[in-house]
Design a protein around this motif. Sequence first.
Motif, short mmCIF file in Angstrom:
data_model
loop_
_atom_site.label_atom_id
_atom_site.label_comp_id
_atom_site.label_asym_id
_atom_site.label_seq_id
_atom_site.Cartn_x
_atom_site.Cartn_y
_atom_site.Cartn_z
N ASP A 77 8.96 -6.83 -12.46
CA ASP A 77 9.43 -7.02 -11.09
C ASP A 77 10.75 -6.30 -10.88
OD1 ASP A 77 9.50 -8.26 -8.44
OD2 ASP A 77 11.12 -9.50 -9.27
N GLU A 78 11.60 -6.35 -11.91
CA GLU A 78 12.87 -5.65 -11.81
C GLU A 78 12.67 -4.13 -11.84
OE1 GLU A 78 15.32 -7.14 -14.93
OE2 GLU A 78 15.36 -9.19 -14.13
N GLU A 79 11.65 -3.69 -12.59
CA GLU A 79 11.36 -2.25 -12.67
C GLU A 79 10.67 -1.74 -11.41
OE1 GLU A 79 11.44 1.44 -14.68
OE2 GLU A 79 12.37 -0.48 -15.20
N PHE A 80 9.82 -2.60 -10.81
CA PHE A 80 9.06 -2.22 -9.60
C PHE A 80 9.27 -3.28 -8.52
CE2 PHE A 80 6.75 -0.31 -13.16
CZ PHE A 80 6.61 1.00 -12.74
N PRO A 81 10.46 -3.35 -7.94
CA PRO A 81 10.74 -4.40 -6.95
C PRO A 81 9.90 -4.28 -5.69
CG PRO A 81 12.51 -2.77 -7.02
CD PRO A 81 11.61 -2.48 -8.18
N ARG A 82 9.40 -3.09 -5.38
CA ARG A 82 8.57 -2.90 -4.18
C ARG A 82 7.08 -2.92 -4.51
NH1 ARG A 82 12.56 0.86 -3.75
NH2 ARG A 82 11.12 2.50 -4.44
N GLY A 83 6.76 -3.23 -5.76
CA GLY A 83 5.36 -3.25 -6.17
C GLY A 83 5.06 -2.12 -7.13
N PHE A 84 3.89 -2.17 -7.74
CA PHE A 84 3.47 -1.18 -8.74
C PHE A 84 3.03 0.08 -8.00
CE2 PHE A 84 0.67 -0.24 -12.62
CZ PHE A 84 1.76 0.12 -13.40
N ASP A 85 4.03 0.89 -7.59
CA ASP A 85 3.77 1.99 -6.67
C ASP A 85 3.91 3.37 -7.31
OD1 ASP A 85 6.46 1.88 -7.10
OD2 ASP A 85 7.05 1.77 -5.00
N CYS A 86 3.87 3.42 -8.65
CA CYS A 86 3.96 4.73 -9.29
C CYS A 86 2.66 5.51 -9.07
CB CYS A 86 4.27 4.60 -10.78
SG CYS A 86 3.21 3.45 -11.68
N ASP A 87 2.73 6.81 -9.24
CA ASP A 87 1.58 7.66 -8.97
C ASP A 87 0.43 7.35 -9.93
OD1 ASP A 87 0.11 9.74 -7.81
OD2 ASP A 87 0.75 11.14 -9.38
N GLY A 88 -0.73 7.03 -9.39
CA GLY A 88 -1.90 6.75 -10.21
C GLY A 88 -1.84 5.41 -10.95
N CYS A 89 -0.96 4.51 -10.53
CA CYS A 89 -0.82 3.21 -11.21
C CYS A 89 -1.75 2.18 -10.60
CB CYS A 89 0.63 2.73 -11.12
SG CYS A 89 1.77 3.66 -12.17
N TYR A 90 -2.61 1.63 -11.44
CA TYR A 90 -3.54 0.58 -11.03
C TYR A 90 -3.31 -0.66 -11.91
CZ TYR A 90 -5.96 4.49 -8.79
OH TYR A 90 -6.26 5.58 -8.04
N LEU A 91 -3.95 -1.74 -11.52
CA LEU A 91 -3.78 -2.98 -12.26
C LEU A 91 -4.20 -2.84 -13.72
CD1 LEU A 91 -3.17 -5.98 -12.44
CD2 LEU A 91 -5.43 -6.47 -11.47
N ASN A 92 -5.30 -2.11 -13.96
CA ASN A 92 -5.75 -1.99 -15.35
C ASN A 92 -4.88 -1.04 -16.17
OD1 ASN A 92 -6.61 0.43 -14.21
ND2 ASN A 92 -8.46 0.52 -15.45
N GLY A 93 -3.89 -0.43 -15.53
CA GLY A 93 -2.97 0.45 -16.25
C GLY A 93 -1.64 -0.21 -16.59
N VAL A 94 -1.44 -1.47 -16.14
CA VAL A 94 -0.19 -2.16 -16.41
C VAL A 94 0.04 -2.30 -17.91
CG1 VAL A 94 1.01 -4.37 -16.23
CG2 VAL A 94 -0.13 -3.41 -14.24
N SER A 95 -1.01 -2.68 -18.64
CA SER A 95 -0.88 -2.89 -20.08
C SER A 95 -0.44 -1.62 -20.79
CB SER A 95 -2.23 -3.37 -20.65
OG SER A 95 -2.14 -3.53 -22.04
N THR A 96 -1.06 -0.50 -20.45
CA THR A 96 -0.71 0.77 -21.09
C THR A 96 0.71 1.19 -20.73
OG1 THR A 96 -3.03 1.46 -21.02
CG2 THR A 96 -1.39 3.18 -21.35
N TRP A 97 1.09 0.99 -19.46
CA TRP A 97 2.44 1.36 -19.02
C TRP A 97 3.48 0.56 -19.80
CZ3 TRP A 97 7.11 -0.05 -17.29
CH2 TRP A 97 7.89 0.92 -16.63
N ALA A 98 3.24 -0.75 -19.96
CA ALA A 98 4.20 -1.59 -20.68
C ALA A 98 4.27 -1.23 -22.16
CB ALA A 98 3.84 -3.06 -20.50
N GLU A 99 3.14 -0.86 -22.74
CA GLU A 99 3.14 -0.46 -24.15
C GLU A 99 3.94 0.82 -24.35
OE1 GLU A 99 2.12 -1.94 -26.78
OE2 GLU A 99 0.92 -3.58 -25.99
N ASP A 100 3.98 1.66 -23.31
CA ASP A 100 4.76 2.89 -23.40
C ASP A 100 6.24 2.67 -23.08
OD1 ASP A 100 2.51 4.32 -24.06
OD2 ASP A 100 2.06 4.89 -21.99
N HIS A 101 6.58 1.46 -22.60
CA HIS A 101 7.97 1.13 -22.27
C HIS A 101 8.31 -0.24 -22.87
CE1 HIS A 101 6.60 3.99 -19.17
NE2 HIS A 101 7.86 4.39 -19.09
N LYS A 102 8.18 -0.32 -24.17
CA LYS A 102 8.32 -1.61 -24.87
C LYS A 102 9.72 -2.20 -24.77
CE LYS A 102 4.62 -0.75 -28.19
NZ LYS A 102 4.23 -0.69 -29.63
N ASP A 103 10.70 -1.35 -24.40
CA ASP A 103 12.06 -1.86 -24.30
C ASP A 103 12.18 -2.92 -23.21
OD1 ASP A 103 11.46 0.60 -22.75
OD2 ASP A 103 13.40 0.17 -21.80
#
Length: 501
Positions: A226-252
């Motif tokens: 929520d802090e990273e995407f305060p306006r929602g998951f609005d990155c290019d090509g970002c879907y719900l099933n991609g949240v897991s992969t995105w977080a694994e790539d940003h483990k910090d």
Amino acid sequence: MADQNYRPQRTAAERASRVRFRRAMALLLITLLLPGSAQLVAGNRRVGRIAIWTVIGLVITGGLVFLISLVWHGLIFRLGTTPWLLGVFRVGLIAGAIAWAALFIDAWRLGRPLELELKQRRIVVAINGALAFSVAATLIFGAHLVGVHKGMVETIFAGAEAAEAHNGRFNILLAGADSDGGKTRWGLRPDSLTVASIDAVTGRTVLIGLPRNMQNFTFAKGSPMDEEFPRGFDCDGCYLNGVSTWAEDHKDLYEDEDHPGMAATIDAVEGITDLQISYYAIVDLNGFQEIVDAIGGVTLNVRQPIPVGLPSDKFYTHIEPGTKKLDGWETLWYARARHDSDDYSRMARQKCVLNAILQQTSPADVVRHYQEVAKATSSTITTTVPPGEIERFSTLALKAKSQKISTLSLVPPLINTADPDMSDIHAQVRKAVKKATPKKEEAFKSESASPDDGETKAPAKKDDGGPEAGAEKGGPVTGGALGSRNKGYQANATDDLASAC
């Protein structure tokens, strides 16, 4: 002429031999029926008393457990899901196997085999060996099954703490993910996401389906995403099933989490549904077929030919229409296929598969195929439900079998998945959950009633006004599901899932 009725008289030695033979056989028989009895009547009475009182104690304990379980239905689940108790039981079975076999050997010794005739001696040895081997093998095999079960409990149910019900309900996220070729399953893109909202008293369940292609949704307030995407998951090509992969790539973002992908996915689901997730269970879909095969398959109503694979696959074929019992491979494709259909009809079929597994799988089925079930679930399911909660959810599952299952899928035409109205989604979820929450007097009545006995129930009858009526009158069927994309699929939004399947 000699008298034809004449029978030669047995000598005293022969009569004594027969008596010794019968005595030896009797000692073996009473050892089988009541271990220790041979020692009590013909050997070391102290050993005999210890063995007999041990058996009596076990019988009394077993009887008490049975009687208590008639009132406290969760007792068996409690005993069967406590790892240290299972370990004690396993050791006890092994010790029992060794002790019983030793009692048979001692009973053979007490029968004085050297005083028997050669033929009698061979018979006694053969029978003694068969009995000792049979009882020992049976108990050792039982110990093996207990070990398999203990391993399954410790492997699957690895949650550390029990969660409390939130507003009277447990919300469990059910995630299905593709295998990644031997890598860890935690970074996978979930192929399906469903929240099972279960009433903590009655077991009344609502299945809330979330589409894999939802965009621009908000996360749980205050979460790292929520802090990273305060306006929602609005990155290019970002879907719900991609949240897991995105977080694994940003483990910090999730430094304290062992599995950032699932932690982020839970934050997404909580933000979308406004429900607090109690636990999650993730299933490797490529191993899902093993689970279905282990329980003997499921019967589903196939309304249209369902493609198995893609036209480019060598194994490409179809599951033909009809009410059919499908094996694991067929069930997997029934639930996953979207060639010639769409994601939302697939979501409807997935809910029908969940309903079929719940309604058609009985405890007796699990017992009959226990080794296969344990092996399949251990390798394909991981959950945060702790072992101490298995009793609770097993009882709720039995209650749920006798009730209607409601569904709500956050898909078109109800929801615009590209630009969802989060306030509207929250309202729709609250409405669905409220409809499935019994009033106080209904909850008390359900809590007082005994849960289902576990036998498979007949499919719910379809009345004239039920969802099936539309199909019988020529209503649309798309991709094997009742309804259409434009008007919605009935299994995705219904108060009675069985009628829509």
